[in-house]
Design a protein around this motif. Structure first.
Motif, short mmCIF file in Angstrom:
data_model
loop_
_atom_site.label_atom_id
_atom_site.label_comp_id
_atom_site.label_asym_id
_atom_site.label_seq_id
_atom_site.Cartn_x
_atom_site.Cartn_y
_atom_site.Cartn_z
N ALA A 56 54.82 41.13 35.53
CA ALA A 56 54.12 40.80 36.84
C ALA A 56 54.47 40.33 37.59
CB ALA A 56 52.23 40.47 36.47
N PRO A 57 55.61 40.12 38.24
CA PRO A 57 55.78 38.97 38.85
C PRO A 57 55.64 38.68 40.57
CG PRO A 57 57.34 41.45 39.08
CD PRO A 57 56.28 41.36 37.96
N ARG A 58 54.23 39.92 40.99
CA ARG A 58 54.27 40.24 42.55
C ARG A 58 52.54 39.31 42.46
NH1 ARG A 58 55.68 45.96 42.57
NH2 ARG A 58 53.28 45.88 42.61
N VAL A 59 52.26 39.35 40.95
CA VAL A 59 51.14 38.17 41.16
C VAL A 59 50.79 37.00 42.05
CG1 VAL A 59 49.10 37.20 39.01
CG2 VAL A 59 50.25 39.43 38.77
N GLU A 77 37.09 31.04 51.21
CA GLU A 77 37.52 32.06 50.85
C GLU A 77 38.65 32.31 50.00
OE1 GLU A 77 35.99 36.84 49.70
OE2 GLU A 77 34.95 35.19 51.05
N ILE A 78 38.97 31.93 48.91
CA ILE A 78 39.88 31.59 48.01
C ILE A 78 40.72 32.90 47.11
CG2 ILE A 78 42.36 30.22 47.02
CD1 ILE A 78 40.93 28.20 48.24
N GLY A 79 41.67 33.88 46.96
CA GLY A 79 41.50 34.22 45.73
C GLY A 79 41.82 35.75 46.00
N ALA A 80 42.44 36.38 44.51
CA ALA A 80 43.32 37.64 44.80
C ALA A 80 42.85 38.37 45.34
CB ALA A 80 43.48 37.93 42.78
N GLU A 81 43.87 39.24 45.90
CA GLU A 81 43.19 40.01 46.97
C GLU A 81 43.52 41.63 46.27
OE1 GLU A 81 44.36 42.02 51.29
OE2 GLU A 81 44.26 40.05 50.96
N LYS A 82 42.66 42.55 46.53
CA LYS A 82 42.52 43.57 44.97
C LYS A 82 42.96 44.49 46.08
CE LYS A 82 40.25 44.31 41.60
NZ LYS A 82 39.31 44.80 40.89
N GLY A 83 43.86 45.49 45.49
CA GLY A 83 44.30 46.95 46.15
C GLY A 83 45.23 46.65 47.10
N THR A 84 46.39 45.93 47.26
CA THR A 84 47.38 45.55 48.37
C THR A 84 48.18 46.04 47.73
OG1 THR A 84 47.50 43.38 48.02
CG2 THR A 84 46.27 43.84 49.61
N GLY A 85 48.76 46.40 46.92
CA GLY A 85 50.07 46.41 46.04
C GLY A 85 50.39 45.38 44.79
N LYS A 86 50.14 44.33 45.62
CA LYS A 86 50.40 42.44 45.05
C LYS A 86 50.26 42.63 43.15
CE LYS A 86 50.82 40.88 49.66
NZ LYS A 86 50.10 40.59 50.80
N GLN A 87 48.97 43.54 42.33
CA GLN A 87 49.10 43.25 41.38
C GLN A 87 47.72 42.52 41.20
OE1 GLN A 87 52.88 41.96 39.93
NE2 GLN A 87 53.06 43.96 38.63
N GLY A 88 46.67 42.42 42.47
CA GLY A 88 45.19 41.52 41.77
C GLY A 88 44.72 41.58 41.37
N GLY A 89 44.23 42.99 40.03
CA GLY A 89 43.99 42.92 39.40
C GLY A 89 43.89 42.49 38.20
N VAL A 90 45.54 41.96 38.27
CA VAL A 90 45.99 41.66 36.96
C VAL A 90 45.61 39.60 37.39
CG1 VAL A 90 48.22 40.38 36.52
CG2 VAL A 90 48.30 43.32 36.60
N ALA A 91 45.91 39.24 38.67
CA ALA A 91 45.29 38.22 39.05
C ALA A 91 44.54 37.31 38.27
CB ALA A 91 46.33 37.76 40.28
N LEU A 92 43.02 38.48 38.31
CA LEU A 92 41.62 38.60 38.66
C LEU A 92 41.88 37.97 36.62
CD1 LEU A 92 39.88 40.46 41.14
CD2 LEU A 92 40.22 37.71 40.97
N LEU A 93 41.95 39.65 36.13
CA LEU A 93 42.44 39.57 34.86
C LEU A 93 43.37 38.29 33.69
CD1 LEU A 93 41.67 41.78 32.45
CD2 LEU A 93 44.39 42.30 32.28
N LEU A 94 44.24 37.54 34.86
CA LEU A 94 44.69 35.90 34.24
C LEU A 94 43.73 34.97 33.90
CD1 LEU A 94 48.47 36.95 35.52
CD2 LEU A 94 47.37 36.88 33.37
N GLU A 95 42.88 34.91 35.66
CA GLU A 95 42.36 34.03 35.53
C GLU A 95 40.75 34.00 34.91
OE1 GLU A 95 40.85 30.68 37.71
OE2 GLU A 95 42.30 31.58 37.98
N TYR A 96 39.94 35.68 35.23
CA TYR A 96 38.79 35.15 34.09
C TYR A 96 39.07 36.01 32.31
CZ TYR A 96 37.37 34.46 38.48
OH TYR A 96 37.10 34.00 40.09
N GLY A 97 40.41 36.47 31.88
CA GLY A 97 40.38 36.94 30.90
C GLY A 97 39.68 38.28 30.17
N ALA A 98 39.76 38.91 29.45
CA ALA A 98 39.29 39.54 29.10
C ALA A 98 38.93 40.30 27.37
CB ALA A 98 39.87 41.18 29.18
N PRO A 99 38.17 39.42 27.59
CA PRO A 99 37.23 39.40 25.91
C PRO A 99 37.96 40.44 25.18
CG PRO A 99 35.88 38.11 27.24
CD PRO A 99 36.37 38.89 28.24
#
Length: 137
Positions: A56-59, A77-99
């Motif tokens: 995920a090089p663009r995260v 408000e600081i965080g990952a911006e989803k839906g921009t083609g920059k892998q924002g969803g992956v950033a959130l996944l790394l931040e909060y995990g996926a049990p």
């Protein structure tokens, strides 16, 4: 006693009241600047923590911030911006995990905020002092 005159000069109190009324107006731009500076520090540290993931090089570029100035407050408000083609969803996944996927949370963003709290406190304190000085206090 009734013949004695009692006088209190409130001129200085009036000046202080006017100056206190000007403090929010003089302080808010300085507080905004302190919050924006701190949000930039948090964003940079968070991005640095996300660098080097070959899958995920663009995260890191998904981490952004926005500040909002209200009548009596400034927020960031600081965080990952989803839906921009920059892998924002992956950033959130790394931040909060996926049990369910056995992916532990990394907490890079929270750590970046914690690491920069003292700077934010210092910046806000200085902004308030500078605003009070600009208002004549």
């Amino acid at each position: 006693m009734a013949d004695e005159e009692f006088f209190i000069d409130t001129h200085r109190l009036d000046q202080i009241a006017v100056a206190l009324g000007n403090v929010p107006g003089a302080t808010l731009p300085k507080v905004r600047s302190a919050v924006q500076f701190n949000a930039t520090l948090v964003k940079q540290e968070w991005r640095k923590s996300l660098q080097g993931n070959r899958f995920a090089p663009r995260v890191p570029y998904a981490i952004t911030y926005d500040t909002h100035e209200l009548a009596d407050a400034v927020t960031a408000e600081i965080g990952a911006e989803k839906g921009t083609g920059k892998q924002g969803g992956v950033a959130l996944l790394l931040e909060y995990g996926a049990p369910a996927k056995k992916l532990a949370p990394r907490g890079y963003g929270m750590q970046a905020v914690q690491d920069n709290l003292d700077d934010l406190r210092h910046g806000i304190t200085r902004a308030i002092a500078d605003g009070a000085a600009a208002a004549g206090l």
